[in-house]
Enzyme design. Sequence first.
Site, PDB file in Angstrom:
ATOM      1  N   LYS A 167       1.021  -0.961  -0.117  1.00 54.06           N
ATOM      2  CA  LYS A 167       0.222  -0.131  -0.405  1.00 54.06           C
ATOM      3  C   LYS A 167       0.537   1.606   0.339  1.00 54.06           C
ATOM      4  O   LYS A 167       0.967   1.738   0.787  1.00 54.06           O
ATOM      5  CB  LYS A 167      -0.973  -0.169   1.215  1.00 54.06           C
ATOM      6  CG  LYS A 167      -2.367   1.008   0.858  1.00 54.06           C
ATOM      7  CD  LYS A 167      -3.085   1.509   2.384  1.00 54.06           C
ATOM      8  CE  LYS A 167      -1.416   2.918   2.683  1.00 54.06           C
ATOM      9  NZ  LYS A 167      -1.733   3.645   2.132  1.00 54.06           N
ATOM     10  N   GLY A 200       3.486   4.004  12.857  1.00 51.27           N
ATOM     11  CA  GLY A 200       4.160   3.032  13.292  1.00 51.27           C
ATOM     12  C   GLY A 200       3.099   2.250  15.183  1.00 51.27           C
ATOM     13  O   GLY A 200       3.388   1.209  15.291  1.00 51.27           O
ATOM     14  N   GLU A 208      10.050   1.082  10.576  1.00 54.31           N
ATOM     15  CA  GLU A 208      11.793   2.216   9.944  1.00 54.31           C
ATOM     16  C   GLU A 208      10.962   3.539  10.703  1.00 54.31           C
ATOM     17  O   GLU A 208      10.231   4.146   9.554  1.00 54.31           O
ATOM     18  CB  GLU A 208      11.574   2.457   8.926  1.00 54.31           C
ATOM     19  CG  GLU A 208      13.087   2.405   8.541  1.00 54.31           C
ATOM     20  CD  GLU A 208      13.135   3.663   7.922  1.00 54.31           C
ATOM     21  OE1 GLU A 208      13.088   5.445   8.693  1.00 54.31           O
ATOM     22  OE2 GLU A 208      13.779   4.505   6.735  1.00 54.31           O
ATOM     23  N   CYS A 232      13.878  10.292   6.198  1.00 57.11           N
ATOM     24  CA  CYS A 232      13.896   9.908   7.748  1.00 57.11           C
ATOM     25  C   CYS A 232      15.410  10.030   8.518  1.00 57.11           C
ATOM     26  O   CYS A 232      14.947  10.801   9.774  1.00 57.11           O
ATOM     27  CB  CYS A 232      13.599   8.763   7.695  1.00 57.11           C
ATOM     28  SG  CYS A 232      13.669   7.741   6.552  1.00 57.11           S
ATOM     29  N   GLU A 290      10.605  15.551  14.882  1.00 55.65           N
ATOM     30  CA  GLU A 290      11.724  15.482  13.232  1.00 55.65           C
ATOM     31  C   GLU A 290      10.021  16.641  12.933  1.00 55.65           C
ATOM     32  O   GLU A 290       8.795  17.128  13.079  1.00 55.65           O
ATOM     33  CB  GLU A 290      10.627  14.265  13.396  1.00 55.65           C
ATOM     34  CG  GLU A 290      11.395  14.142  11.360  1.00 55.65           C
ATOM     35  CD  GLU A 290      10.606  12.742  11.134  1.00 55.65           C
ATOM     36  OE1 GLU A 290       9.456  12.435  11.202  1.00 55.65           O
ATOM     37  OE2 GLU A 290      11.705  11.715  10.678  1.00 55.65           O
TER      38      GLU A 290
HETATM   39  P1  NAI Z   1       1.901   8.120   8.097  1.00 53.83           P
HETATM   40  O1  NAI Z   1       3.323   7.789   8.556  1.00 53.83           O
HETATM   41  O2  NAI Z   1       0.760   8.307   8.582  1.00 53.83           O
HETATM   42  O3  NAI Z   1       2.206   7.934   6.538  1.00 53.83           O
HETATM   43  C1  NAI Z   1       2.793   6.812   6.412  1.00 53.83           C
HETATM   44  C2  NAI Z   1       1.628   5.346   5.756  1.00 53.83           C
HETATM   45  O4  NAI Z   1       1.316   5.270   7.032  1.00 53.83           O
HETATM   46  C3  NAI Z   1       1.041   5.842   4.334  1.00 53.83           C
HETATM   47  O5  NAI Z   1       1.332   5.049   3.547  1.00 53.83           O
HETATM   48  C4  NAI Z   1       0.245   5.990   5.252  1.00 53.83           C
HETATM   49  O6  NAI Z   1      -1.466   6.188   4.311  1.00 53.83           O
HETATM   50  C5  NAI Z   1       0.241   5.151   5.735  1.00 53.83           C
HETATM   51  N1  NAI Z   1      -1.022   5.508   6.590  1.00 53.83           N
HETATM   52  C6  NAI Z   1      -1.784   6.395   8.299  1.00 53.83           C
HETATM   53  N2  NAI Z   1      -2.300   6.019   8.999  1.00 53.83           N
HETATM   54  C7  NAI Z   1      -2.001   4.478   9.292  1.00 53.83           C
HETATM   55  C8  NAI Z   1      -2.957   3.634   9.781  1.00 53.83           C
HETATM   56  N3  NAI Z   1      -3.451   4.224  11.072  1.00 53.83           N
HETATM   57  N4  NAI Z   1      -2.541   2.044  10.032  1.00 53.83           N
HETATM   58  C9  NAI Z   1      -1.816   1.729   9.051  1.00 53.83           C
HETATM   59  N5  NAI Z   1      -1.410   2.956   8.058  1.00 53.83           N
HETATM   60  C10 NAI Z   1      -2.000   4.284   7.518  1.00 53.83           C
HETATM   61  O7  NAI Z   1       2.971   9.390   8.020  1.00 53.83           O
HETATM   62  P2  NAI Z   1       1.925  10.539   6.779  1.00 53.83           P
HETATM   63  O8  NAI Z   1       0.964  11.076   7.705  1.00 53.83           O
HETATM   64  O9  NAI Z   1       2.336  11.092   5.389  1.00 53.83           O
HETATM   65  O10 NAI Z   1       3.514  12.486   7.436  1.00 53.83           O
HETATM   66  C11 NAI Z   1       2.890  12.445   8.475  1.00 53.83           C
HETATM   67  C12 NAI Z   1       4.041  13.189   9.436  1.00 53.83           C
HETATM   68  O11 NAI Z   1       5.390  12.039   9.691  1.00 53.83           O
HETATM   69  C13 NAI Z   1       5.208  13.442   7.994  1.00 53.83           C
HETATM   70  O12 NAI Z   1       4.299  14.902   8.407  1.00 53.83           O
HETATM   71  C14 NAI Z   1       6.657  13.582   8.560  1.00 53.83           C
HETATM   72  O13 NAI Z   1       7.036  14.171   9.744  1.00 53.83           O
HETATM   73  C15 NAI Z   1       6.371  12.199   9.083  1.00 53.83           C
HETATM   74  N6  NAI Z   1       7.034  11.074   8.123  1.00 53.83           N
HETATM   75  C16 NAI Z   1       8.304  10.677   8.863  1.00 53.83           C
HETATM   76  C17 NAI Z   1       8.555   9.561   6.877  1.00 53.83           C
HETATM   77  C18 NAI Z   1       9.871   8.591   7.409  1.00 53.83           C
HETATM   78  O14 NAI Z   1       9.718   7.736   6.596  1.00 53.83           O
HETATM   79  N7  NAI Z   1      10.462   8.523   8.975  1.00 53.83           N
HETATM   80  C19 NAI Z   1       8.189   8.942   6.361  1.00 53.83           C
HETATM   81  C20 NAI Z   1       6.877  10.254   6.060  1.00 53.83           C
HETATM   82  C21 NAI Z   1       6.500  11.100   6.729  1.00 53.83           C
END
Ligand code: NAI
Length: 493
Positions: free
Chosen positions: A179, A237, A254, A288, A387
Amino acid sequence: MKSYDLLYIDGQWVSPAEGGSFETIDPSNECVITRVAAATAQDIDLAVKAARRAFDDGPWPQMTGAERAIVLRRIAAGIRERQQTLAELEVRDNGKPLPEALWDIGDTAGCFDFYADLAEELDGHREQPIALADERFSSIARKEPMGVAGAIIPWNFPMLMAAWKVAPALAAGCCMVLKPSELTPLTALELADIAHQAGLPAGVLNVVTGLGSEAGAPLSEHPGIDKLAFTGSVPTGTKIMQSAARDIKNISLELGGKSPFIIFNDSDIEAAVEWIMFGIFWNQGEVCSATSRVLVQRDLYEPLLKRLVEQTRSLSIGNGLKEGVLLGPLVSRGQYDKVLEAIAKGQEEGATLLYGGTRPADCEKGYFLTPAIFADVPEESWIWKEEIFGPVVCVRPFDDEAEALRSANDSRFGLAAAVMSRDLQRAERVARGLRAGIVWVNCSQPTFTEAPWGGYKQSGIGRELGEWGLNNYLETKQITRYDSQQPWGWYIK
Ligand code: NAI
Ligand code: MG
């Protein structure tokens, strides 16, 4: 524009059960690129069942590593053939500059080739004899695919993050439901198409686009998943770990970071400035492992900040497809607002905003931001600890090595860290003292498919890439045999 409104399930392009869709946006002009299928629990269930059938009854897990490698290499070749188109698609969906997107897509292909090699090598050491102290028995340890894997990925390196999970999972013999992020779903659908053309059997890879709550959550909760691999934010996470707990799913996470970069007095100032910039402005700082906390030894502090501001001023900001642009827009309105809020908070907290942090004068539309440099950032401030995930660097001075190391390690995160010094002994000593999964010496960010990737502390669980990435998708079985001709003689004498 080609249409992206179908899901890839069981080797076929299908409409989502509830018929929903969502828009994906080009962050450089805030225009809709296209509508994308919104999967819900029913589609996830179909995809997981397809992957389960492919795993239980299909050829993929039974094939040798060498046979799987042929398909993986065809996928790599398919990606390379379309490198330019895929890179341009990534720029439109994510915003990153084209040279970075080309780099990502090249790496994506390289990742499939790398795991093709590991799949082949695995044939030679799938089973290892185990020396037992009791010579009446013989034993082997055997590696087997873990089963059906779910992958949930973020938007910062859309196709590359897919490859980091899909390539090792397929190499191991697993079947997968992927996904992608709802902010950048397009290249994952292209990957499905490429894998299909490469002759990947039906059900081995399923790609379901959808929202986190509607598609991500049902995937992480599905009892048919054996292994869940996630990259993204800490709060998500945490939710994923909770839902995985119910069925004791194997998970790898991660998550985020607030990675430190320690720069000693003896460093070359130009090199330091270049690596600071690469550490926090590359990919708009939406990385990240970005080295977002910079610690500079006192004597170098003022001259380095001066040079950093000068160089940052000349960074070309704009649409990622425009020649010469090195900083594109942030990925979304949400991310833009979040970063602007962090910048305002930093000013309230008493950090000095030396440069940037505003909308560039010539960009009316799009989520553009001049890169922000904060100096004298208080150690207890929110911007030093949390972050931001944008082009915002926080800088502080330090006096000696012990202070730098203490301050660097004072974080709930531990994904990455970097150190710079001409004294290699000192640099190596500090590298060993840093509590982080990835440490760069005299650089920041270069990432290699061969080397382990993952975090300490709240930055995650497990390691991706290299042989560690493959092991994420392998179970270890022992087969132990009683070889003696003597009766066991415990109950029956
Ligand atoms: P997110 O962690 O919510 O999204 C990442 C993935 O998880 C997406 O595919 C999303 O659809 C999915 N997801 C969201 N809620 C879920 C749930 N309840 N169960 C299963 N999957 C779910 O990150 P988002 O909303 O895109 O960004 C939020 C913040 O996270 C950003 O502002 C940034 O600070 C941080 N972030 C950190 C990343 C990293 O690699 N460390 C990558 C992306 C965002
Ligand atoms: Mg988009």
